[in-house]
Design an enzyme around this catalytic site. Structure first.
Site, mmCIF file in Angstrom:
data_model
loop_
_atom_site.group_PDB
_atom_site.id
_atom_site.type_symbol
_atom_site.label_atom_id
_atom_site.label_comp_id
_atom_site.label_asym_id
_atom_site.label_seq_id
_atom_site.Cartn_x
_atom_site.Cartn_y
_atom_site.Cartn_z
ATOM 1 N N CYS A 93 3.021 -13.092 -2.285
ATOM 2 C CA CYS A 93 4.300 -13.793 -2.339
ATOM 3 C C CYS A 93 5.408 -12.863 -1.874
ATOM 4 O O CYS A 93 5.460 -11.698 -2.275
ATOM 5 C CB CYS A 93 4.570 -14.246 -3.778
ATOM 6 S SG CYS A 93 6.124 -15.126 -4.007
ATOM 7 N N CYS A 94 6.284 -13.364 -0.989
ATOM 8 C CA CYS A 94 7.505 -12.634 -0.649
ATOM 9 C C CYS A 94 8.679 -13.582 -0.845
ATOM 10 O O CYS A 94 8.560 -14.585 -1.547
ATOM 11 C CB CYS A 94 7.444 -12.049 0.755
ATOM 12 S SG CYS A 94 7.445 -13.251 2.102
ATOM 13 N N ALA A 95 9.815 -13.280 -0.272
ATOM 14 C CA ALA A 95 11.017 -14.067 -0.562
ATOM 15 C C ALA A 95 10.892 -15.519 -0.085
ATOM 16 O O ALA A 95 11.180 -16.453 -0.829
ATOM 17 C CB ALA A 95 12.243 -13.418 0.064
ATOM 18 N N TYR A 122 8.879 -16.946 -2.947
ATOM 19 C CA TYR A 122 9.548 -17.030 -4.247
ATOM 20 C C TYR A 122 10.654 -18.087 -4.241
ATOM 21 O O TYR A 122 10.859 -18.778 -5.252
ATOM 22 C CB TYR A 122 10.148 -15.671 -4.636
ATOM 23 C CG TYR A 122 10.999 -15.761 -5.885
ATOM 24 C CD1 TYR A 122 10.406 -15.839 -7.136
ATOM 25 C CD2 TYR A 122 12.398 -15.801 -5.806
ATOM 26 C CE1 TYR A 122 11.180 -15.958 -8.287
ATOM 27 C CE2 TYR A 122 13.170 -15.913 -6.945
ATOM 28 C CZ TYR A 122 12.559 -15.993 -8.180
ATOM 29 O OH TYR A 122 13.324 -16.121 -9.317
#
Length: 361
Positions: A93-95, A122
């Protein structure tokens, strides 16, 4: 393995997430099942962001690869590989599900590990959490009220339909409410709340009657609105029972917890400062003269507890604090909610009444 858009399942199941955002982003808001193993640290991310604004995306990407290479890249690679092995059903998961999670996914693939990511990252998980709170709180609420030490949190936490807001906030809600765990950011607290609301589907939610904030965490506006409209069951415990519960929670358990964490000497100092700070925080409301009197009793009680292990001397400041401050304050608030009260009883009577309410559903 396939990337996912099943955001509510991730929230509900506390699905493991390898969150590759920078630490500062993670601290501002994270999911319950996430661990932070960043592709770039805060300073590296800031440098890449500045480059992006000045020279565009291709230059920023080149700089990112220059900053994370060689031994540094291998160190981070080993951490990701270990996390993947320990969490085989997790996701990256990243932004926004963009370059960072795709880069880590590609690097893992080059090492023979096919690990999926969260599409949208996210940001979309956060939106799903906000929407879940609004949706799930459309169900009826029942609040548990009562003076400090009545056992409200125990009643809520013991029920399948109970949402322990103080547990989620890592704070007991009063000036003495701090726990050994640091409070989460506001966004992380709300994400925890969403996850708790998704784990079960009761006919009604059981919650403790809280103010607008629990320590540094504020209740979401939708929750405050729903609580203001909800019925209330009030626990009326004998004063002596409340004192014993508070003795156990604040003097016995907290002193043991600090000492277990920090060692005998440092732990005792941390425990003593915790109690001093709780009283100091409300000094103006007590009046400075009364605060000085209660502080003197508190210091005497700490000396006695440290020497003998006996906590009874704490009642010399706790009893007046309850009788002159906490109890009048809560009873005043309760009077304003008189029309919403549908049950009154001691702890055992309230527990039996709650069991009957659940059986009727």
């Amino acid at each position: 393995m396939n990337d996912t858009t099943d955001y509510l399942t991730i929230l509900r199941d506390t699905t493991p997430l390898i969150d590759v955002r920078a630490p500062v982003e993670f601290q501002q808001g994270a999911l319950p099942g996430a661990i932070n193993l960043p592709l770039m640290n805060d300073s590296e991310r800031a440098a890449v962001g500045t480059c992006y604004k000045k020279a565009g995306p291709e230059a920023a990407l080149r700089l990112g690869h220059q900053l994370v290479q060689g031994e540094l890249r291998e160190q981070r690679m080993q951490a990701w590989l270990q996390a993947c092995a320990q969490n085989p059903r997790g996701y990256l998961c990243c932004a926004r599900g963009g370059q960072r999670s795709h880069i880590v996914q590609q690097w893992l693939r080059e090492r023979g590990v096919d690990y999926p990511l969260v599409t949208g990252g996210y940001k979309i998980l956060r939106q799903a959490a906000i929407e879940a709170i609004h949706q799930r709180l459309q169900r009826p609420l029942l609040l548990i009220g009562g003076c400090t030490g009545s056992g409200k949190t125990l009643l809520v936490a013991s029920r399948r339909n109970g949402i322990d807001l103080e547990g989620l906030a890592r704070h007991r809600g009063s000036s003495f409410g701090r726990t050994l765990q640091a409070q989460l950011s506001q966004a992380s607290f709300e994400n925890q709340l969403a996850a708790a609301l998704l784990k079960t589907s009761p006919t009604f939610w059981l919650l403790e009657d809280e103010g607008h904030a629990i320590g540094a965490n504020h209740l979401p506006a939708i929750l405050r609105e729903r609580m203001a409209q909800s019925p209330l069951a009030v626990v009326e415990e004998p004063f002596e029972q409340r004192l014993e519960r508070l003795r156990n929670d604040y003097f016995l358990q907290m002193s043991q917890a600090f000492i277990q964490r920090d060692g005998e000497e440092a732990g005792w100092q941390a425990y003593a400062e915790y109690l001093r700070h709780g009283l100091f925080a409300i000094r103006r409301r007590l009046g400075l003269q009364r605060f000085a009197q209660l502080s003197a009793h508190q210091e005497e009680a700490l000396i006695q507890q440290q020497r003998t292990g006996n906590t009874s001397a704490h009642f010399a400041w706790l009893v007046p604090l309850l009788e002159e401050y906490y109890d009048p304050m809560y009873r005043y608030q309760l009077e304003k909610r008189a029309k919403d009260i549908i049950f009154r009883g001691n702890f055992d009577e309230t527990a039996a009444w709650l069991a009957a309410q659940n059986n009727q559903q």
